[in-house]
Design an enzyme around this catalytic site. Structure first.
Site, PDB file in Angstrom:
ATOM      1  N   HIS A  28      12.233   1.866  42.264  1.00  0.00           N
ATOM      2  CA  HIS A  28      13.238   1.508  41.253  1.00  0.00           C
ATOM      3  C   HIS A  28      13.827   0.115  41.497  1.00  0.00           C
ATOM      4  O   HIS A  28      14.413  -0.461  40.592  1.00  0.00           O
ATOM      5  CB  HIS A  28      14.311   2.593  41.101  1.00  0.00           C
ATOM      6  CG  HIS A  28      15.371   2.625  42.168  1.00  0.00           C
ATOM      7  ND1 HIS A  28      15.336   3.477  43.240  1.00  0.00           N
ATOM      8  CD2 HIS A  28      16.516   1.927  42.297  1.00  0.00           C
ATOM      9  CE1 HIS A  28      16.395   3.302  43.988  1.00  0.00           C
ATOM     10  NE2 HIS A  28      17.147   2.367  43.444  1.00  0.00           N
TER      11      HIS A  28
ATOM     12  N   ASP B  18       9.688   7.106  45.943  1.00  0.00           N
ATOM     13  CA  ASP B  18      10.375   5.929  45.407  1.00  0.00           C
ATOM     14  C   ASP B  18      10.152   4.699  46.290  1.00  0.00           C
ATOM     15  O   ASP B  18      11.027   4.287  47.049  1.00  0.00           O
ATOM     16  CB  ASP B  18      11.874   6.246  45.278  1.00  0.00           C
ATOM     17  CG  ASP B  18      12.589   5.253  44.381  1.00  0.00           C
ATOM     18  OD1 ASP B  18      12.029   4.166  44.115  1.00  0.00           O
ATOM     19  OD2 ASP B  18      13.718   5.550  43.956  1.00  0.00           O
TER      20      ASP B  18
ATOM     21  N   SER C 141      19.520   1.018  48.376  1.00  0.00           N
ATOM     22  CA  SER C 141      18.181   1.393  47.946  1.00  0.00           C
ATOM     23  C   SER C 141      17.160   0.486  48.588  1.00  0.00           C
ATOM     24  O   SER C 141      17.331  -0.735  48.587  1.00  0.00           O
ATOM     25  CB  SER C 141      18.059   1.282  46.440  1.00  0.00           C
ATOM     26  OG  SER C 141      18.549   2.445  45.867  1.00  0.00           O
TER      27      SER C 141
HETATM   28  N1  ARG Z   1      20.154   6.847  41.853  1.00  0.00           N
HETATM   29  C1  ARG Z   1      19.384   5.850  42.509  1.00  0.00           C
HETATM   30  C2  ARG Z   1      20.173   4.534  42.547  1.00  0.00           C
HETATM   31  O1  ARG Z   1      21.327   4.533  42.315  1.00  0.00           O
HETATM   32  C3  ARG Z   1      18.052   5.692  41.893  1.00  0.00           C
HETATM   33  C4  ARG Z   1      18.020   5.132  40.505  1.00  0.00           C
HETATM   34  C5  ARG Z   1      16.676   4.919  39.916  1.00  0.00           C
HETATM   35  N2  ARG Z   1      16.032   6.128  39.495  1.00  0.00           N
HETATM   36  C6  ARG Z   1      16.157   6.652  38.261  1.00  0.00           C
HETATM   37  N3  ARG Z   1      15.541   7.783  37.995  1.00  0.00           N
HETATM   38  N4  ARG Z   1      16.878   6.086  37.315  1.00  0.00           N
HETATM   39  O2  ARG Z   1      19.743   3.439  42.380  1.00  0.00           O
HETATM   40  N1  GLU Z   2      19.818   4.238  44.318  1.00  0.00           N
HETATM   41  C1  GLU Z   2      20.864   3.443  44.854  1.00  0.00           C
HETATM   42  C2  GLU Z   2      20.556   1.952  44.872  1.00  0.00           C
HETATM   43  O1  GLU Z   2      19.846   1.427  44.112  1.00  0.00           O
HETATM   44  C3  GLU Z   2      21.183   3.916  46.210  1.00  0.00           C
HETATM   45  C4  GLU Z   2      21.781   5.206  46.070  1.00  0.00           C
HETATM   46  C5  GLU Z   2      23.260   5.146  46.311  1.00  0.00           C
HETATM   47  O2  GLU Z   2      24.024   4.658  45.474  1.00  0.00           O
HETATM   48  O3  GLU Z   2      23.571   5.634  47.380  1.00  0.00           O
HETATM   49  O4  GLU Z   2      21.112   1.225  45.603  1.00  0.00           O
END
Ligand code: ARG
Ligand code: GLU
Length: 720
Positions: free
Chosen positions: A86, A223, A655
């Protein structure tokens, strides 16, 4: 497990800033003074200097800030870099077309020559950080207003930074505040700008579970994506050139195939972006009672429309994939934060801490005058905030969240920046601007955007107090369209020049031959301007003074908290600088009688498969490998690990952060948190807050067995 949790929740007696086991994003430079002994007692086998050292190669030399908002790790002597899928998503998307849909199919470069360049993509290596608090605070005095203070620091810090800037290519020095303006650190980075895409799994692996599983455990997402940093022949940063060569890092991390077990020590290094752990109860209440619920509601509307359109048309799906993912990401997180705060009684917890704070302050006459008024002042300031927050969000999140409004804003800024007088020089600037908009229009569907605008404008008119509604808008809707917003928007779109790049270009060049001011008379630009004016005239004067006030209160409140906790190590809020978090591999209990274990396996991917749902399709090749049980060196006991859960305190920006075992070997990549624990940015609950990682063995399995790119694994230093 519960008993273990409870015995590990260590309150520091007498402290107001409660620090829980597992909590904390520690400053690497200060590890020795703050956390190192604890980390060692929990299993860490490294020295503090193995992690951060400015005189010798250390782990920090392999951990990068990726694309200004994610983290990444260098895993080979040839500049090979791992981050999340991502984090590389918009780059993978940018290389995708209907014919070569790398989002769907994945992408694997067979040789260096096939690696794809990404203009604008950068990675930053941290060279050094140092405390410059004294020099920065010498610029300001206690009698200054918060905005004067900010201005002085803004003007004075570049001079301080410049003195420390090394000679050479690609260096930059940045000064950032820690502890809400109580301390300042200087960070020196070296930036590499030629970063190429090497590999990405198909979204059915890299984004498996999609937005449905996002922020959730149990998780089965691979991921990750693979890039390579290139440098000039001198190994120094260089603009993209086919002549560039793979970067030779000062340090790259070894990769362990041994995996972790429940209870094992783990450590995450990366760039958490922003947290707000000293937030007070009235601020938290505005956030979870007003701010988030309204923004969630507005995003519901937009996301529903996008989702429908993406379902109906494969091209729209590609065009809106990255936008959908980014808008839905915070939308879902906020819902988790609200629930988490409610469940933990977060506001009550904050209130209790504030009561204790006041008692401590009152017990010392020296502190009394400076700090005793703080809780009440926060309360009052937040009351002011409640007066404008709804219209402010309706405009900023709602109206300005519409794609063409964002284009209108860009146009206005551009036209306003044109040098006055010399109209002839405009032509080339205009042409440049128009051609720059191709990335916007490549992913733009006016008919979808029109539907979004109709819905969000309706929402605005329904909920905003009449004094925030632009008068001309109200008049046109009422008089010309008899209150029918649908017809109003249809008419606006039918005549809009923002629909496509060619019409926009024509309109801008025509306006040029008269006056730039003509651009502002275009009805859609005029509408943007009208909303902007409402914001600037009716909201910003109050919101800005409230923001300054809160900044000032927060700085003084944090100062008091540091004073009260002078004998305890306290970690500063995240500020997009390198941090170390540590914890262990452990599950949690999301609700009564439910216990989550900390590992998922490929079996779980197969079990989730649902061919009728986009997010749960499993690539045939992955299924074949599963059926053959062909896991090579990457399986354990006949199963292939996929994701892990741990108690490392992370945030957005983490991330792509490497996850290390006790020996500093790479065992995973961080990519998410659990929904129940997303409130850890404002309130850490050791029972609920977990980070989600992809097991490095799954990453290597996909690269080697699934994609047949064993040569990439061979580049790495594998510890078996
Ligand atoms: N929650 C994770 C972050 O904050 C992953 C986001 C990307 N994945 C998704 N399915 N949108 O970045
Ligand atoms: N998916 C998040 C990012 O892009 C990390 C997850 C979080 O917020 O802990 O940084």
């Amino acid at each position: 497990m519960m008993r273990w949790f409870i015995s590990c929740v260590c309150f520091f007696l007498g402290s107001i800033v409660t620090l829980y086991a597992g909590e904390g994003m520690w400053v690497p430079l200060l590890l020795e003074q703050t956390r190192y002994e604890k980390m060692k007692s929990q299993g860490l086998q490294l020295s503090a200097k193995d992690i951060y050292d400015i005189n010798h190669a250390s782990m920090k030399d392999a951990v990068v800030l990726f694309n200004g908002g994610c983290s990444g790790v260098v895993v080979s002597g040839e500049g090979l870099l791992l981050t999340n899928h991502h984090c590389g998503y918009d780059r993978i998307q940018a290389h995708s077309t209907l014919e070569h849909d790398y989002l769907t199919e994945g992408f694997w470069a067979g040789s260096h020559e096939e690696e794809l360049s990404n203009p604008g993509l950068e990675v930053d290596f941290l060279i050094e950080m140092k405390d410059v608090t004294d020099a920065v605070l010498a610029l300001v005095g206690d009698t200054m207003t918060e905005s004067e203070r900010w201005q002085r620091i803004k003007e004075g810090t570049p001079e301080i930074a410049k003195k420390s800037l090394p000679l050479g290519k690609g260096y930059k020095a940045v000064i950032k505040s820690l502890f809400n303006g109580n301390q300042y650190y200087l960070y020196i980075y070296q930036t590499y700008k030629d970063v190429r895409l090497v590999g990405a799994p198909p979204s059915a692996i890299g984004k498996f579970g999609g937005d449905t599983d996002n922020w959730m455990w149990p998780r089965h997402t691979g991921d990750f994506s693979v890039f390579r940093i290139y440098a000039g022949k001198d190994n120094q940063p260089a603009e993209y050139s086919p002549e560039n060569v793979p970067y030779k890092p000062a340090y790259f991390v070894p990769v362990s195939l041994r995996g972790l077990s429940p209870g094992d020590f783990s450590m995450v290094m990366g760039y958490p972006g922003s947290t707000d752990r000293f937030i007070t109860s009235p601020e938290l209440s505005v956030l979870v009672d007003v701010n988030y619920p309204l923004r969630i509601a507005l995003r519901n509307i937009k996301l529903d429309i996008w989702k429908q359109a993406m379902k109906q048309d494969p091209l729209t799906r590609i065009q809106y994939a990255a936008k959908y993912a980014s808008v839905s990401n915070s939308w879902k997180k906020w819902q988790g934060v609200i629930r988490g705060i409610e469940k933990a009684g977060g506001i009550e917890q904050k209130k209790a801490a504030e009561k204790l704070f006041l008692e401590k302050i009152m017990s010392n006459p020296q502190w009394n005058t400076r700090y005793a008024g703080l809780p009440e002042a926060f309360e009052k300031t937040c009351e002011m905030q409640r007066e404008y927050i709804v219209p402010s969000i309706l405009i900023k999140e709602g109206i300005f969240g519409v794609e063409w409004m964002q284009m209108a804003e860009k146009i206005c800024r551009f036209v306003e920046s044109l040098p006055s007088g010399d109209e002839n020089s405009w032509t080339s600037l205009l042409n440049e601007f128009i051609s720059d908009q191709s990335s916007f229009y490549r992913n733009y569907r006016p008919e979808v955007d029109r539907e979004v605008f109709t819905a969000l404008l309706t929402e605005f008119l329904k909920n905003a107090d009449s004094r925030y509604i632009p008068a001309a808008l109200q008049k046109t809707v009422d008089k010309k369209f008899h209150g029918d917003i649908f017809l109003y928007v249809k008419d606006l779109y039918d005549h809009s020049v923002l629909k496509d790049q060619a019409s926009l270009g024509k309109a801008l060049l025509k306006a040029k031959s008269g006056h730039a001011g003509k651009v502002f008379n275009l009805p859609e630009i005029a509408l943007y301007k009208a909303f902007d004016r409402v914001f600037l005239e009716k909201i910003e004067p109050v919101s800005q003074s409230v923001d300054w006030k809160l900044d000032s209160l927060t700085r003084i409140y944090t100062e008091a908290l540091l004073l009260l906790n002078a004998d305890q190590p306290v970690y500063p809020d995240a500020n997009l600088t390198l941090r170390v978090a540590y914890g262990s591999i452990e599950g949690f209990s999301p609700s009564d009688a439910v216990l989550y274990t900390p590992f998922t396996y490929l079996d779980g991917v197969i079990a989730k498969e649902d061919t009728s749902i986009y997010d749960y399709k499993v690539p045939a090749r992955l299924k074949a490998l599963y059926e053959a049980g062909d896991y090579g060196d990457y399986g354990v006991g006949g199963r292939l690990p996929v994701c892990m859960l741990g108690s490392n305190h992370t945030s957005g920006g983490n991330s792509g952060s490497p996850v290390f075992n006790r020996n500093g070997e790479l065992v995973g990549l961080n990519f998410d948190r659990n929904w129940e624990g997303t409130m850890s940015d404002v309130l850490y609950d050791p029972e609920q807050c977990r980070n989600i990682m992809v097991d490095i063995r799954y990453v290597l399995f996909i690269i080697d067995k699934f994609a047949g790119s064993k040569h990439l694994v061979s580049e790495m230093q594998i510890v078996k």
